[in-house]
Scaffold this motif. Structure first.
Motif, PDB file in Angstrom:
ATOM      1  N   LEU A 691      -4.882  -7.523   4.926  1.00 19.80           N
ATOM      2  CA  LEU A 691      -5.139  -7.633   3.495  1.00 19.80           C
ATOM      3  C   LEU A 691      -5.336  -6.259   2.856  1.00 19.80           C
ATOM      4  O   LEU A 691      -4.872  -6.002   1.738  1.00 19.80           O
ATOM      5  N   ASN A 692      -6.030  -5.372   3.564  1.00 24.46           N
ATOM      6  CA  ASN A 692      -6.213  -4.009   3.049  1.00 24.46           C
ATOM      7  C   ASN A 692      -4.876  -3.268   2.953  1.00 24.46           C
ATOM      8  O   ASN A 692      -4.629  -2.534   1.995  1.00 24.46           O
ATOM      9  N   THR A 693      -4.012  -3.467   3.951  1.00 29.14           N
ATOM     10  CA  THR A 693      -2.684  -2.836   3.915  1.00 29.14           C
ATOM     11  C   THR A 693      -1.892  -3.353   2.718  1.00 29.14           C
ATOM     12  O   THR A 693      -1.256  -2.589   1.985  1.00 29.14           O
ATOM     13  N   SER A 694      -1.960  -4.659   2.506  1.00 27.21           N
ATOM     14  CA  SER A 694      -1.254  -5.258   1.374  1.00 27.21           C
ATOM     15  C   SER A 694      -1.776  -4.708   0.053  1.00 27.21           C
ATOM     16  O   SER A 694      -1.007  -4.406  -0.862  1.00 27.21           O
ATOM     17  N   ALA A 695      -3.100  -4.555  -0.031  1.00 29.89           N
ATOM     18  CA  ALA A 695      -3.700  -4.025  -1.254  1.00 29.89           C
ATOM     19  C   ALA A 695      -3.240  -2.591  -1.502  1.00 29.89           C
ATOM     20  O   ALA A 695      -2.929  -2.207  -2.639  1.00 29.89           O
TER      21      ALA A 695
END
Length: 711
Positions: A691-695
């Protein structure tokens, strides 16, 4: 006394009788006054007086030569040599060589010059004229050698450098030719011919800008040189200066309307200017001016075809065929128009006729290849494309269509190679940049795709349809900021074009500016209440806002206006999916594929709908088919992961998400979906990492998920 008178009367006649030399002198005087027939009469009298006078035959030969009677001249030179074959009569060998040159008996001329040179080896003219004879015999290397020898003797004669340049050009040594023309131009800067030759060699070296500069000098020196105007246009077309080329082709037509290929090249230049309306107006004027010229109807028809007036185009091709039933191009282009209205069998008949009339028609093979593609005979299509390229390796359209075939086969990397070749051959054709951008998007080369898109925008084309298709490619690539800037500009320039507002709305919707997008769709509807795309895109925006009733209302209007538009059914399927009407969604996806079986993404989305019925077998069949067609498309693996999550195949889902990330590690959605799936499978640490990578990659939804689940 009588005898004395008789002697007195005869004496004057004896004293005034003319000698052969007197007649020769008279003949030379008349020749000097260009009375060559009178000169011949005098030299003939000299020969009658003295049949062994080599000079009389020599001078009469020259007079015959000046009257272009080369056989008589050669006969007299030969008789002069027979009488006096010595070195003193070197002129007879030299002039007979010239007469043989003028007579087209070049081998004999070379022999004469050989003899003359053996007697007088320091005479530059003899080497010069022997070089001319050798050039006529296509012994260009021998000609270069002779011109070089002549230059050694008279190094300040510009004509020797000029003609040696011509001989070098015939040997394809254009760099050497240009070097010679440069020297000649310094010695004789006002010689339009040699500057023209230099320009031609520069064209052969692909130095088109240098050629254009030279052609302009030629036109300044010789404003009546129509070829210079025509070749300037050709060179300008080669460097993408199509607007300038158009103007010079028009000048050529004004001065010499029968210049070979000028109408064809003008039509081609106009097509690259992307102002087909202006081109059609001009060609329609030419048709009225020259109604008997079949080729003008052909090119008027081509332009109508470009403007999607296939019926009008076919009427023009019919007229061209009526005027010239052997016009292969008329059949070829009529086939293209029939192809565009999907009359494939009729198109095939026409293109076969074109090939019977002209078996070397490379473009006809390409058109037939396109027909084969539509008839699903890719083997025959590829054979025709290869044949077209074999006939004309510089046929950029053949490479472009081969790229199209590769795209149809979902072989995107091979397509890029074909488009690369097409663009190298014709860098001014925007269509090839558009298609290559599509292929680059499919292979996740976003930077390369954006370069191609910017190349198209930089042309400032006057072609609304081009921009609409460009908008679709930009949306597919996710270039919404660039798309918004483009359609802001275009709608400002042409505020009455509803399609520009729809494209701007799509860009705003991609940037999650939903209310602004809806405003643009409504402007488009006000401008054209029959424009279906405005309604279904408005419906799509309402879907995003979860206004499902409003979405249905707009999409149904679109379908009523245009029942064969697959995009409307696809969006309505998405609405039904959101309302959990899974079978209704499948039905609409079926409609999409019925209208357009090449809409590959529909297989994947229908698979997702199947997973919610649930029907795992059909789910796997549908998404598997999408991946079979486009094995490098990460979206389909991501959707397969979603579908497997729906049927609780968590391990299979993770494998599919992993593949999506592997195919495109810069796609925020793949990380988002895998992260959300990992939350469901209780692997929170890995989920938050995704999720952090996507953000970081720009997903607003991922940022919300991080705030909610990854504290």
């Amino acid at each position: 006394m009588i005898r004395l008178i008789i002697l007195f009367l005869f004496l004057p006649f004896f004293c005034i009788a003319q000698s052969a030399d007197d007649y020769i002198q008279n003949g030379n005087a008349k020749a000097g006054a260009k009375d060559y027939k009178g000169a011949i009469a005098e030299f003939t009298k000299a020969i009658q007086r003295d049949g062994r006078s080599a000079k009389a035959y020599l001078y009469r030969a020259n007079a015959h030569s000046n009257l272009k009677d080369q056989p008589a001249a050669i006969a007299d030179f030969t008789r002069s040599i027979e009488i006096d074959p010595s070195a003193a009569n070197v002129e007879a060998y030299f002039y007979r060589g010239n007469a043989n040159n003028a007579n087209g008996t070049y081998a004999a001329a070379v022999e004469d010059f050989n003899k003359a040179i053996s007697i007088s080896p320091r005479n530059a003219d003899m080497y010069h004229y022997r070089a001319n004879a050798k050039a006529e015999l296509k012994d260009y290397a021998g000609a270069v050698a002779d011109f070089t020898k002549a230059i050694e003797i008279t190094p300040k004669d510009p004509s020797l450098f000029e003609y040696r340049g011509v001989a070098k050009a015939n040997l394809e040594d254009h760099a050497g030719a240009v070097a010679d023309y440069d020297v000649a131009a310094k010695l004789d800067p006002k010689n339009a011919d040699l500057i023209f030759y230099r320009a031609n060699s520069k064209v052969s070296m692909a130095n088109f800008k240098g050629a254009i500069a030279d052609y302009k000098v030629v036109m300044d020196l010789d404003p009546k040189n129509i070829e210079a105007i025509f070749y300037t246009a050709n060179a300008q077309a080669n460097v993408g200066q199509y607007a300038e080329a158009v103007e010079n082709y028009k000048k050529t037509i004004e001065l010499k309307p029968d210049m070979p290929n000028v109408f064809k090249y003008l039509a081609n230049a106009y097509s690259n200017v992307n102002d087909n309306k202006a081109a059609l107006e001009y060609f329609s004027g030419l048709v009225k001016k020259y109604p008997e010229k079949a080729e003008l109807y052909v090119y008027e028809g081509v332009l109508k075809n470009y403007l999607n007036d296939q019926i009008g185009a076919i009427a023009d091709f019919d007229k061209a065929i009526e005027l010239d039933s052997k016009n292969a191009e008329a059949y070829q282009y009529r086939a293209d128009s029939k192809y565009n209205i999907k009359h494939f069998e009729e198109a095939k008949d026409d293109v076969n006729t074109a090939l019977r009339l002209d078996a070397k028609n490379s473009s006809a093979y390409v058109i037939r290849a396109r027909i084969h593609i539509m008839l699903k005979d890719t083997t025959a299509a590829l054979a025709d494309l290869n044949k077209g390229i074999e006939i004309n390796p510089k046929n950029d359209f053949a490479y472009a269509v081969r790229g199209d075939l590769n795209i149809a086969q979902k072989r995107f990397r091979e397509a890029m190679v074909s488009y690369d070749k097409a663009i190298a051959l014709n860098p001014g054709n925007t269509e090839n940049y558009l298609k290559r951008a599509t292929a680059r998007i499919k292979t996740n080369d976003s930077a390369g795709a954006l370069q191609d898109i910017n190349k198209i925008i930089a042309t400032d084309a006057k072609d609304d349809n081009l921009y609409i298709r460009l908008g679709a490619v930009m949306a597919e690539g996710g270039f919404y900021k660039e798309m918004l800037a483009l359609f802001n500009s275009l709608s400002g320039k042409n505020p009455q074009q509803p399609k520009f507002y729809v494209q701007r709305g799509i860009a705003k919707q991609g940037l999650v500016e939903l209310l602004a997008a809806m405003e643009d769709y409504n402007i488009a509807i006000k401008l054209d209440s029959t424009y279906a795309a405005a309604y279904y895109n408005l419906g799509n925006a309402k879907l995003t806002l979860k206004d499902y009733d409003g979405a249905f209302k707009e999409i149904n209007k679109a379908i009523k206006l245009q029942e064969n538009d697959d995009a409307a059914y696809f969006i309505r399927a998405q609405v039904k999916l959101a309302l959990k009407d899974y079978q209704g969604a499948v039905d609409d996806y079926n409609s999409v594929l019925f209208i357009n079986l090449d809409n590959t993404k529909t297989f994947a989305y229908r698979g997702v709908a199947q997973s919610l019925l649930p029907d795992a077998e059909r789910m796997n069949a549908d998404i598997g088919e999408a991946i079979r067609i486009e094995p490098q498309n990460e979206l389909y693996y991501m959707l397969w992961g979603d579908a497997k999550m729906n049927v609780k195949d968590y391990i299979g889902a993770m494998n599919n998400y992993d593949m999506a990330v592997k195919l495109n590690p810069k796609n925020a959605l793949s990380y988002l979906h895998r992260g959300l799936a990992r939350l469901i499978t209780l692997t929170k640490e890995s989920a938050c990492e995704d999720l952090n990578t996507s953000a970081r990659l720009g997903s607003a939804e991922a940022k919300e998920a991080v705030a909610k689940y990854c504290k």
